[in-house]
Design a protein around this motif. Structure first.
Motif, PDB file in Angstrom:
ATOM      1  N   LEU A 215      -0.920  -1.441  -7.506  1.00 45.57           N
ATOM      2  CA  LEU A 215      -0.902  -1.801  -6.490  1.00 45.57           C
ATOM      3  C   LEU A 215      -1.252  -2.880  -5.566  1.00 45.57           C
ATOM      4  CD1 LEU A 215       1.674  -1.411  -4.131  1.00 45.57           C
ATOM      5  CD2 LEU A 215       1.385   0.538  -3.739  1.00 45.57           C
ATOM      6  N   GLN A 216      -2.513  -2.031  -6.009  1.00 49.89           N
ATOM      7  CA  GLN A 216      -3.547  -2.943  -4.948  1.00 49.89           C
ATOM      8  C   GLN A 216      -3.614  -4.491  -5.154  1.00 49.89           C
ATOM      9  OE1 GLN A 216      -7.644  -0.297  -4.064  1.00 49.89           O
ATOM     10  NE2 GLN A 216      -6.596   0.767  -5.858  1.00 49.89           N
ATOM     11  N   LEU A 217      -3.884  -4.220  -6.729  1.00 55.02           N
ATOM     12  CA  LEU A 217      -3.671  -6.017  -7.084  1.00 55.02           C
ATOM     13  C   LEU A 217      -2.290  -7.464  -6.390  1.00 55.02           C
ATOM     14  CD1 LEU A 217      -5.437  -4.822 -10.529  1.00 55.02           C
ATOM     15  CD2 LEU A 217      -6.546  -6.739  -8.924  1.00 55.02           C
ATOM     16  N   LEU A 218      -1.748  -6.161  -7.051  1.00 58.67           N
ATOM     17  CA  LEU A 218      -0.370  -7.003  -6.497  1.00 58.67           C
ATOM     18  C   LEU A 218       0.048  -7.286  -4.851  1.00 58.67           C
ATOM     19  CD1 LEU A 218       3.088  -6.062  -7.899  1.00 58.67           C
ATOM     20  CD2 LEU A 218       2.134  -7.537  -8.281  1.00 58.67           C
ATOM     21  N   VAL A 219      -0.422  -6.349  -3.343  1.00 57.70           N
ATOM     22  CA  VAL A 219      -0.633  -6.945  -2.498  1.00 57.70           C
ATOM     23  C   VAL A 219      -1.983  -8.573  -2.524  1.00 57.70           C
ATOM     24  CG1 VAL A 219      -1.472  -5.997  -0.986  1.00 57.70           C
ATOM     25  CG2 VAL A 219       0.279  -4.874  -2.043  1.00 57.70           C
ATOM     26  N   TRP A 220      -2.697  -7.920  -3.225  1.00 62.29           N
ATOM     27  CA  TRP A 220      -4.015  -8.386  -2.998  1.00 62.29           C
ATOM     28  C   TRP A 220      -3.679 -10.320  -3.613  1.00 62.29           C
ATOM     29  CZ3 TRP A 220      -7.134 -11.144  -7.067  1.00 62.29           C
ATOM     30  CH2 TRP A 220      -7.865 -12.035  -6.598  1.00 62.29           C
ATOM     31  N   LEU A 221      -2.427 -10.795  -4.745  1.00 66.19           N
ATOM     32  CA  LEU A 221      -2.328 -11.352  -5.058  1.00 66.19           C
ATOM     33  C   LEU A 221      -0.837 -12.853  -3.935  1.00 66.19           C
ATOM     34  CD1 LEU A 221      -1.550 -10.246  -9.158  1.00 66.19           C
ATOM     35  CD2 LEU A 221      -3.320 -12.359  -7.998  1.00 66.19           C
ATOM     36  N   GLY A 222      -0.643 -11.552  -2.743  1.00 67.86           N
ATOM     37  CA  GLY A 222       0.179 -12.125  -2.397  1.00 67.86           C
ATOM     38  C   GLY A 222       1.320 -11.359  -1.754  1.00 67.86           C
ATOM     39  N   ALA A 223       2.058 -10.355  -2.475  1.00 67.24           N
ATOM     40  CA  ALA A 223       3.236  -9.771  -2.682  1.00 67.24           C
ATOM     41  C   ALA A 223       3.252  -9.299  -1.145  1.00 67.24           C
ATOM     42  CB  ALA A 223       3.053  -8.779  -3.710  1.00 67.24           C
ATOM     43  N   ARG A 224       4.212  -9.935  -0.490  1.00 70.57           N
ATOM     44  CA  ARG A 224       4.520  -8.670   0.617  1.00 70.57           C
ATOM     45  C   ARG A 224       5.798  -8.299   0.492  1.00 70.57           C
ATOM     46  NH1 ARG A 224       1.619  -9.599   4.293  1.00 70.57           N
ATOM     47  NH2 ARG A 224       3.184  -9.061   6.480  1.00 70.57           N
TER      48      ARG A 224
END
Length: 313
Positions: A215-224
């Motif tokens: 989840l931390q990685l997906l948020v960092w990748l830009g997912a809103r």
């Protein structure tokens, strides 16, 4: 043998590095970020430094985990945007060959050792694979680097960095107080520090499950907007396992005091930043007050938003 020798010759603050010694040597850039990994006795695949990864997730993203409820979802009907998988999620391609994974996360070296066939399928995909140095070590020793098609990048946890002493709680408070990227929730948690990383190139916080890492990685990748598939958090066999092949899990032992509090604090942080996270598992141990629950069938219509689950599910 080697791990026992390491334990008796190294201080306790270095104990987490026993899984790397003497086969792994990590390299870092001037900012202290992981930049590479050298193996003794094997040649591993090439590594893309995490800070060089393109952060281009703009559409609603899907994190496919491996709880048994994943088997309830008909991926032949779902229309998905960017997809991140973890561990054995790749097994879904047996039933749904068109399902594409853009990103993948492996945190547990035991999974690599015991499920080599599944790992080989991941390595054969055109995707970005996030691994710890320990997982990278086992990939390097068990697989031919020339056959690896995916791109690998390394991550580590803030409180126990590779080949560095384990961070003391007081040091974490001193170094991370007010840090806008490494948001510290609780440095003194008895298992290890709670927090949420908004810049994984500087490190990630553990949450007792690879789902928290991903989840931390997906948020960092830009997912809103993030849809969580299979976040059951139960001790039941994973959707791709049978009773004979199921690996041990610490979920039961760590759920109440470690996993649930970490997700609860992360939920509040993400909501404050306008990031929506929806849980598609009706049987998840996490209540709807943590992540709103939605019905996966709403993913079948690309113009629709999955509806809230009926009360009682």
């Amino acid at each position: 043998g080697l791990r026992l020798l390491y334990r008796y010759t190294q201080p306790g603050a270095q104990r987490h590095n026993a899984v790397l010694w003497p086969f792994v040597r990590v390299t870092r850039d001037a900012a202290g970020r992981l930049s590479g990994c050298e193996l003794r006795g094997a040649t591993g695949p090439g590594i893309l430094p995490l800070h060089a990864v393109a952060r281009q997730v703009a559409a609603p993203a899907h994190l496919i985990l491996t709880g048994p409820s994943v088997a309830d979802i008909d991926y032949g009907r779902c229309q998905l945007g960017p997809v991140m998988g973890v561990n054995g999620a790749i097994a879904l391609r047996e039933k749904y060959p068109p399902l594409r994974f853009d990103y993948y996360v492996m945190l547990d070296a035991g999974f690599v050792r015991h499920h080599r066939a599944l790992v080989a399928r991941v390595l054969a995909q055109d995707l970005l694979l996030f691994v710890t140095p320990e997982v990278y070590r086992w990939i390097g020793f068990l697989f031919d680097a020339r056959q690896v098609r995916c791109t690998l990048t390394l991550f580590e946890e803030v409180h126990q960095r590779a080949q560095q002493p384990r961070a003391e709680p007081r040091a974490l408070v001193r170094h991370l107080a007010g840090d806008p990227e490494l948001v510290l929730f609780d440095a003194y948690h008895p298992i290890h520090a709670h927090g949420f990383s908004l810049n994984p190139a500087r490190g990630l916080f553990g949450g007792g499950t690879v789902a928290y890492t991903a989840l931390q990685l997906l948020v960092w990748l830009g997912a809103r907007t993030v849809y969580l598939h299979g976040l059951d958090l139960t001790a039941a066999p994973r959707f791709y396992e049978t009773g004979d092949t199921a690996l041990a899990t610490a979920l039961e032992r760590q759920y109440t005091d470690h996993i649930a509090p970490a997700f609860r604090r992360a939920s509040a942080l993400l909501a404050s930043r306008g990031i929506a996270v929806y849980n598609l598992s009706a049987r998840s141990r996490l209540g709807a007050e943590v992540f709103e629950k939605r019905d996966w069938r709403g993913l079948c219509d690309p113009c629709a938003t999955p509806a809230p689950m009926p009360i009682g599910e």
